[in-house]
Design an enzyme around this catalytic site. Sequence first.
Site, PDB file in Angstrom:
ATOM      1  N   ASP A   1       0.862  -1.169   0.000  1.00  0.00           N
ATOM      2  CA  ASP A   1       0.000   0.000   0.000  1.00  0.00           C
ATOM      3  C   ASP A   1       0.910   1.235   0.000  1.00  0.00           C
ATOM      4  O   ASP A   1       2.090   1.164   0.306  1.00  0.00           O
ATOM      5  CB  ASP A   1      -0.951  -0.024   1.215  1.00  0.00           C
TER       6      ASP A   1
HETATM    7  C1  GLC Z   1      -4.249   4.440  -0.132  1.00  0.00           C
HETATM    8  C2  GLC Z   1      -5.120   3.297   0.344  1.00  0.00           C
HETATM    9  C3  GLC Z   1      -5.262   2.194  -0.671  1.00  0.00           C
HETATM   10  C4  GLC Z   1      -5.207   2.786  -2.063  1.00  0.00           C
HETATM   11  C5  GLC Z   1      -3.805   3.331  -2.272  1.00  0.00           C
HETATM   12  C6  GLC Z   1      -3.634   3.998  -3.641  1.00  0.00           C
HETATM   13  O1  GLC Z   1      -3.499   4.952   0.925  1.00  0.00           O
HETATM   14  O2  GLC Z   1      -4.833   2.698   1.588  1.00  0.00           O
HETATM   15  O3  GLC Z   1      -6.499   1.520  -0.405  1.00  0.00           O
HETATM   16  O4  GLC Z   1      -5.501   1.804  -3.025  1.00  0.00           O
HETATM   17  O5  GLC Z   1      -3.416   4.238  -1.259  1.00  0.00           O
HETATM   18  O6  GLC Z   1      -4.402   5.155  -3.690  1.00  0.00           O
END
Ligand code: GLC
Length: 755
Positions: free
Chosen positions: A285
Amino acid sequence: MKFKLLFLSFFVLSSSTFFAQQTIDKKVNDLLSKMTLKEKIGQMNQYNGFWNFTGPVPKGGDSKVKYDHLANGWVGSMLNITGVREVREVQKIAVENSRLGIPLIIGFDLIHGYKTVFPIPLAEAASWDLEAIRLSAAMAAKEASAAGINWTFAPMVDITRDARWGRVMEGAGEDPYLGSLVARARVEGFQGKDLGSPFTIAATAKHFAAYGFVEAGKEYNTVDIGLNTLHNIVLPPFKAAADAGIKTFMNSFNDLNGIPATADAYLQRDILKKEWNFDGFVVSDWGSIREMIAHGYAENQKHAGELALLGGSDMDMESSIYIYELEKLIQENKVSEAHIDDAVKRILKVKFELGLIDDPYLYCNEEIEAKIVGSKEIVDATLEVAKKSIVLLKNENEILPLRKKGVKIGLIGPLAADKSSPLGNWRIRADNNTAISVLEGLKNYKGNDLSYTQGVKLINKIPEGFHEEVQINTTDKTGFDEAIALAKKVEVVVMVLGEHGFQSGEGRSRSKIDLPGFQQELLEKVAAVNPNIVLVLMNGRPLVISWAAEHIPAIVEAWQLGTQSGNAIAQVLYGDYNPSGKLPMSFPRSLGQVPVYYNHKSTGRPGTEGEEPGSVFWSHYTDEENSPLYPFGFGLSYTTFEYSAFNLSATEMTKNTSIEASIVVKNTGKVKGKEVVQLYIQDPYASATRPVKELKGFKVIELEAGESQKVTFNLKEKDLAFYNAKQKWEAEPGTFHVFIGTDSKVKQKLTFELK
Ligand code: GLC
């Protein structure tokens, strides 16, 4: 002859799939064999869009460095690049400048729609309509893929029981069985039957794992749960997504029992890649690899890279650690090239399956983009799904549905004319204020005298980042007088209260989950002059609405329903759609009950049974009931249903037999209606303590007034299996209770023995 033909076609089909897979595996290995170490590491590197690619090339700074990485083939994926023109431009840089021309996979948070917005996932889960949920994902994929996207960071399948957590809006609520079926439906919707089609996209099961159990519902907080909860509650929807053929997983920011998920080899290697035989790839993430330093788990960035790779994270989202540290880690023998090869093969395999290697511009057709994005087909689909997501919580004296003629209606509330909040939190590419408001939806019904006032003002914040944020003001009550004056003059008041679109979602945990600002005070003041109120809730999480539950005759849970929100709500209020939704998450009576959920354990002192009256020595609060205000699976209709003739076809089951559980449901009201018939089991005695109920089946039926239908469920041993004290997923012989009813409060049970 027929059997032979059937067998032959099955053989041909399965062998063609087998050979297709063989071909891709061969292509992957061939390509890998040509790659340098740096090019391999490049595939594991993902950047966020760092400039408008249709604009001038960056001249210096970090953007120039990232541009050069793109041109050298040291970037495997980009996120938040959308629009065919921009995607084509960034793809050209990667494909036409680099030595091997490996295209990027373009990721995006397609959580509940692209430019056209569907209901938030928690709302869609309330429909219990798997076909509607599949359609929602398929339509979203069609629109986003037309805009150049070929990978979504969805479905989010985190089970959660804590309404304080902002991201409850993004999942399917508190139950692993419903969550598993919703996960599968979304994967099938996004990925379709042919991932090589330009209208289907790779999906992501996230956040692996247990993000929904952050302590106290506080965002990004620590998670500490036992293996029993991890395996029986958290993992099933992820397993369902893996079994549905999902192509990627995303890990989670949280540490789980002391190990950050990003480096958790037990999760990502032992369970996901070995036990579940997952052959896709894991993306970290946002920045979660680097965050292991803040977790106090990695000493520095290089150590974080080592831990993440060894822990099973294949692609680095926005940490820029793999691209700068992995070569050094190889030289220091901290990781092997075999680790890198495994990650890169997984990534390349998905790119081949998407058809990107054969045609990097497969998703870059501006005519298709112009035709599909915002098309009527997709806008219409949002209305279908939105209507089914609405839950009727209360309807005393049948105040609903509203009469269509000759009624003076006062529409009051900060969200009544709000065209922003119904779009929910994940609306990155939707244009601001493009939701149909409740006011607009009600205006389509011309037979009544409709007046409107805000009551509590909305504050339109200046547009920030991706999207404009509105807020419900917490300082100004000047709208009260007009609201009270209007309420005095009308027959029925429709009040639209709740949360604005950014009071739930990522980074939006709340320590109080009542109606924000002065809304509760406004509700009470309006009710004091006119008790005929229909409360329409717009919110991204269960709220504490106990006062309303006691004093307001009609309550409609309308969540955040997306582009067609106001039309869906109006059609339900006027009875053109009979509400059929059921809660996917319990509504607490008070914050102190949180987490409150239906599939709780019995405990050693479950109730007052055996205790003398007035005893305090049982599992309870001295100042609150144990039961939620509205339980999991609850939802009313404009008609009524009666359950009878509950029956089990046998009182014993063995490994190889099944039991048919059946019940007759009758529509005892005056209008046609849908009912979600729910089947629960209880395993009252096992090698590990078990929930007092577990959802193991449901069927959505539609009955005309007066019509009856026998509803049957086929229970097998596999339905009774759980992760037990021997850390095995199996059913244990013994007694089982079965319940079939309209929600999780159902009491009547029948019993059988598993031999
Ligand atoms: C965010 C979220 C995740 C998302 C990613 C890209 O912080 O936790 O769910 O897909 O970053 O935006």
